[in-house]
Design an enzyme around this catalytic site. Structure first.
Site, mmCIF file in Angstrom:
data_model
loop_
_atom_site.group_PDB
_atom_site.id
_atom_site.type_symbol
_atom_site.label_atom_id
_atom_site.label_comp_id
_atom_site.label_asym_id
_atom_site.label_seq_id
_atom_site.Cartn_x
_atom_site.Cartn_y
_atom_site.Cartn_z
ATOM 1 N N HIS A 14 13.661 -1.587 95.189
ATOM 2 C CA HIS A 14 13.795 -0.029 94.747
ATOM 3 C C HIS A 14 13.147 0.245 93.662
ATOM 4 C CE1 HIS A 14 14.587 4.342 96.000
ATOM 5 N NE2 HIS A 14 14.374 4.397 94.908
ATOM 6 N N ARG A 18 6.084 5.059 87.881
ATOM 7 C CA ARG A 18 5.433 5.539 87.891
ATOM 8 C C ARG A 18 4.162 5.987 87.917
ATOM 9 N NH1 ARG A 18 10.067 8.936 89.546
ATOM 10 N NH2 ARG A 18 11.698 8.942 88.189
ATOM 11 N N ASN A 42 6.974 7.843 95.511
ATOM 12 C CA ASN A 42 6.569 9.832 94.934
ATOM 13 C C ASN A 42 6.511 10.299 93.708
ATOM 14 O OD1 ASN A 42 8.682 8.362 93.585
ATOM 15 N ND2 ASN A 42 10.471 9.742 93.061
ATOM 16 N N LYS A 99 7.954 5.180 103.379
ATOM 17 C CA LYS A 99 9.381 5.423 102.399
ATOM 18 C C LYS A 99 8.518 7.039 102.575
ATOM 19 C CE LYS A 99 12.674 6.586 99.529
ATOM 20 N NZ LYS A 99 12.680 6.552 98.558
ATOM 21 N N HIS A 136 15.230 7.887 101.650
ATOM 22 C CA HIS A 136 16.622 8.645 101.402
ATOM 23 C C HIS A 136 17.202 9.440 101.641
ATOM 24 C CE1 HIS A 136 17.234 11.104 97.223
ATOM 25 N NE2 HIS A 136 18.403 11.392 97.860
ATOM 26 N N LEU A 218 19.831 10.340 92.268
ATOM 27 C CA LEU A 218 20.361 11.206 93.552
ATOM 28 C C LEU A 218 19.882 9.854 94.259
ATOM 29 C CD1 LEU A 218 18.782 14.286 93.324
ATOM 30 C CD2 LEU A 218 20.898 14.513 93.339
ATOM 31 N N ASP A 246 16.798 1.581 91.771
ATOM 32 C CA ASP A 246 16.136 2.450 91.380
ATOM 33 C C ASP A 246 15.921 2.641 90.023
ATOM 34 O OD1 ASP A 246 15.264 4.942 92.730
ATOM 35 O OD2 ASP A 246 17.304 5.443 92.663
ATOM 36 N N HIS A 250 12.592 8.824 82.970
ATOM 37 C CA HIS A 250 11.967 9.995 82.919
ATOM 38 C C HIS A 250 11.918 10.489 81.275
ATOM 39 C CE1 HIS A 250 12.473 12.147 86.577
ATOM 40 N NE2 HIS A 250 12.886 11.213 86.592
ATOM 41 N N ALA A 262 16.751 14.306 87.527
ATOM 42 C CA ALA A 262 17.570 13.074 88.128
ATOM 43 C C ALA A 262 17.193 11.657 87.823
ATOM 44 C CB ALA A 262 18.012 13.544 89.488
HETATM 45 O O1 DOR Z 1 17.586 9.694 90.117
HETATM 46 C C1 DOR Z 1 16.758 9.427 91.076
HETATM 47 N N1 DOR Z 1 15.560 9.753 90.783
HETATM 48 N N2 DOR Z 1 16.776 9.784 92.284
HETATM 49 C C2 DOR Z 1 15.447 9.600 93.645
HETATM 50 O O2 DOR Z 1 15.594 9.541 94.334
HETATM 51 C C3 DOR Z 1 14.323 9.583 92.272
HETATM 52 C C4 DOR Z 1 14.489 9.013 91.177
HETATM 53 C C5 DOR Z 1 12.925 9.679 90.184
HETATM 54 O O3 DOR Z 1 12.313 9.464 90.904
HETATM 55 O O4 DOR Z 1 13.012 10.547 89.544
HETATM 56 ZN ZN ZN Z 2 14.478 5.862 94.157
#
Ligand code: DOR
Ligand code: ZN
Length: 345
Positions: A14, A18, A42, A99, A136, A218, A246, A250, A262
């Protein structure tokens, strides 16, 4: 001579790679030390069908500088997924699953699912063609307390697993004891990924003694009782729990902001962070199951003879990475970890 441990090259089940300027950086941070990695869909323009998933695979593959690295891609679940996306996708080793994001729960999830029952036809196809569902697992009611969102989602998972008993379901980045208990009680077709932050942090590490934006992700990290249950599940070697960082980059100015994003970027250091936690728990013998064997078996992944060796030698996480004219702050920046990567074989 420092202590050494050698395992097969791990799988990150996971991760967020980006798009655009971040793609090359994020892919290679993972590709350096992993065999497989499951790329989340995503993106700003989400990967909503099989064709887009293959395009995203090609983008990832073309920037990777490591021949041992085998990316895997996912499709983002919307009501528009067609049976042919699933029947063809299920036969393609590059595509690993679909997903499910409840609409609005996290980064770039506004195109996600409103009512999960509306997707039952799609789950029927996924069960029929054996394409896994990655979830999720948080309810998306904005009024629900953020610390309860995962626990309350388990009812949805109970319905899904009862209605589709042959569907493979992965409860992603679990953050509660409730999720651990649910997975343990479920069939062998239900598994969970575990991040480094959910093994080592509790909510005090996020909120007490000053707000730590680089510990915000998250699902949000929870009470100590939950951290402990997740750590124990990982250290147990139980085949239903496996590594998924995960890692979610960012830019620093988006994290250190009045409305911070998050996501924790851990790609380059996650392995030694996990390893230190396994070592402290006396569970080094379970590290290979958690980081390679359990996911390889659950997803029937191609095996590799390549190995990676770690040495018990202190390593200091760098303060930041430059990406273009921006900065990414890694998980545990400036902190010392008692293990480092020795070599890849
Ligand atoms: O903390 C997170 N960041 N949780 C997620 O589910 C998505 C991820 C993100 O894409 O930044
Ligand atoms: Zn994730």
């Amino acid at each position: 001579m420092s202590e050494l441990i050698t395992i097969k090259l791990p799988n990150d089940m996971h991760v967020h790679f980006r798009e655009g300027n971040l793609l090359d950086f994020a892919v290679n941070a993972t590709a350096e030390h992993f065999h497989h990695a499951v790329a989340m869909p995503n993106l700003k323009d989400p990967v909503t069908n099989y064709k887009k998933a293959l395009e995203y695979f090609d983008q990832i593959d073309s920037v990777s500088r490591y021949s041992h690295f085998k990316p895997l891609v996912t499709m983002y679940l919307t009501g528009d997924i067609k049976e042919i996306d699933i029947s063809e996708g299920a036969l393609d080793p590059r595509l690993i699953g679909i997903k499910l994001y409840p609409a609005g729960v996290t980064t770039n999830s506004s195109n996600g699912v409103g009512n999960i029952k509306d997707c039952y036809k799609i789950f029927e196809w996924m069960e029929k063609y054996d394409l896994p569902l990655l979830v999720h697992g948080e309810v998306n009611n904005p009024e629900t307390d953020i610390f309860d969102r995962e626990k309350l989602f388990i009812d949805e998972l109970i319905s899904i697993t009862q209605n589709f008993p042959k569907l493979r379901v992965i409860f992603e980045h679990i953050s509660t004891k409730d999720a651990v208990d649910f997975v343990k009680k479920s069939s062998d077709l239900v598994a969970a990924t575990i991040t480094p932050q959910h093994i080592i942090l509790n909510r005090n590490d996020l909120l007490s003694g000053g707000l730590k934006p680089h510990h915000y992700c998250l699902p949000v990290v929870k009470r100590e009782i939950h951290r402990k249950a997740i750590a124990e599940a990982a250290f147990s070697g139980n085949k239903s729990f496996f590594l998924g960082t995960d890692s979610a980059p960012h830019y620093k100015n988006q994290k250190q902001s009045s409305c911070g994003c998050a996501g924790i970027f851990s790609a380059s250091t996650a392995l030694v962070i996990y390893l230190e936690a396994f070592d402290k728990a006396g569970a080094l013998d379970k590290f290979e199951d958690f980081s390679v064997n359990n996911s390889t078996n659950f997803y029937n992944l191609v095996k590799t003879d390549k190995k990676i060796t770690f040495k018990k030698e202190q390593f200091e996480v760098q303060p930041s990475y430059a990406v273009g004219d921006q900065e990414i702050i890694p998980f545990m920046a400036n902190q010392k970890i008692s293990w480092s990567v020795a070599k890849e074989l």
